[in-house]
Design a protein around this motif. Structure first.
Motif, short mmCIF file in Angstrom:
data_model
loop_
_atom_site.label_atom_id
_atom_site.label_comp_id
_atom_site.label_asym_id
_atom_site.label_seq_id
_atom_site.Cartn_x
_atom_site.Cartn_y
_atom_site.Cartn_z
N THR A 54 38.12 55.15 42.59
CA THR A 54 38.70 55.02 41.26
C THR A 54 38.21 53.74 40.58
N ARG A 55 37.96 52.71 41.38
CA ARG A 55 37.44 51.45 40.81
C ARG A 55 36.06 51.69 40.18
N ALA A 56 35.21 52.45 40.85
CA ALA A 56 33.88 52.74 40.29
C ALA A 56 33.98 53.56 39.01
N VAL A 61 42.91 48.67 38.44
CA VAL A 61 44.24 48.25 38.87
C VAL A 61 44.89 49.37 39.68
N ASP A 62 45.28 49.03 40.91
CA ASP A 62 46.04 49.94 41.76
C ASP A 62 47.46 49.40 41.85
N ALA A 63 48.43 50.28 41.82
CA ALA A 63 49.82 49.84 41.96
C ALA A 63 50.60 50.88 42.76
N PHE A 64 51.67 50.41 43.35
CA PHE A 64 52.61 51.28 44.03
C PHE A 64 53.93 51.15 43.28
N ASP A 107 43.49 48.65 33.29
CA ASP A 107 43.86 47.24 33.22
C ASP A 107 45.39 47.14 33.27
N ASN A 108 45.89 45.91 33.26
CA ASN A 108 47.34 45.71 33.36
C ASN A 108 48.09 46.28 32.17
N SER A 109 47.47 46.21 31.00
CA SER A 109 48.12 46.75 29.81
C SER A 109 48.32 48.27 29.94
N GLN A 110 47.30 48.96 30.41
CA GLN A 110 47.43 50.39 30.62
C GLN A 110 48.44 50.69 31.72
N MET A 111 48.47 49.85 32.75
CA MET A 111 49.46 50.06 33.82
C MET A 111 50.87 49.97 33.25
N LYS A 134 44.04 43.89 46.94
CA LYS A 134 42.80 44.30 47.59
C LYS A 134 43.13 45.26 48.72
N GLU A 135 42.39 46.34 48.82
CA GLU A 135 42.56 47.27 49.93
C GLU A 135 42.03 46.61 51.19
#
Length: 152
Positions: A54-56, A61-64, A107-111, A134-135
């Motif tokens: 998904t980063r590529a 931004v990944d979140a749980f 990005d954080n705004s979209q999150m 980071k994974e």
């Protein structure tokens, strides 16, 4: 043992094909094909989809997101989550929350927008979001398969 070896080879060389798997394992191609089909029917092999970064794709931004739900609204909230493309996975859980969602954003705004959208779903009472930095251990099955092979 043959099934475990076949799954191991499939994980190590996912694009090789049944002819190559048969050569590596020293069995007939038909044996490989029938074993794969049986494991598919049995739910051991659930997909041949490639793993996509998904980063590529620009989702940096990944979140749980842990959700607390109103009683009896699990199915309704789950259906709402399924309609949000950025929600990659959702698990019902025990403990403090009711659902744990893996969400991505550009990005954080979209999150923030995605979390706000989730909060508008009927049945969602509150949420807690944790941004992944980071994974550290990617999704993997091979070590588990190797452990199972040594245990019996």
């Amino acid at each position: 043992a043959l099934d475990r070896s076949l799954v191991r080879v499939l994980l190590e060389e996912p694009r090789a094909g049944s002819r190559e798997y048969a050569r590596i394992l020293g069995v007939a191609r038909g044996t490989v094909q029938s074993r794969l089909a049986r494991m598919e029917r049995g739910g051991v092999i659930t997909s041949y989809q490639p793993q996509i970064s998904t980063r590529a794709m620009g989702f940096d931004v990944d979140a749980f997101v842990q959700l607390h739900l109103a009683q009896g609204r699990l199915d309704q909230v789950t259906a709402g989550l399924a309609a949000i493309p950025e929600v990659l996975q959702a698990y019902s859980t025990t403990g403090e929350g009711d659902l744990l969602c893996h969400v991505v954003a550009r990005d954080n705004s979209q999150m923030e927008q995605i979390v706000q959208t989730i909060l508008t779903l009927p049945g969602v009472v509150r949420s807690r979001t944790e941004i992944a930095l980071k994974e550290r251990v990617p999704y993997r099955v091979l070590p588990l398969l190797q452990r199972a092979a040594t245990e019996g």
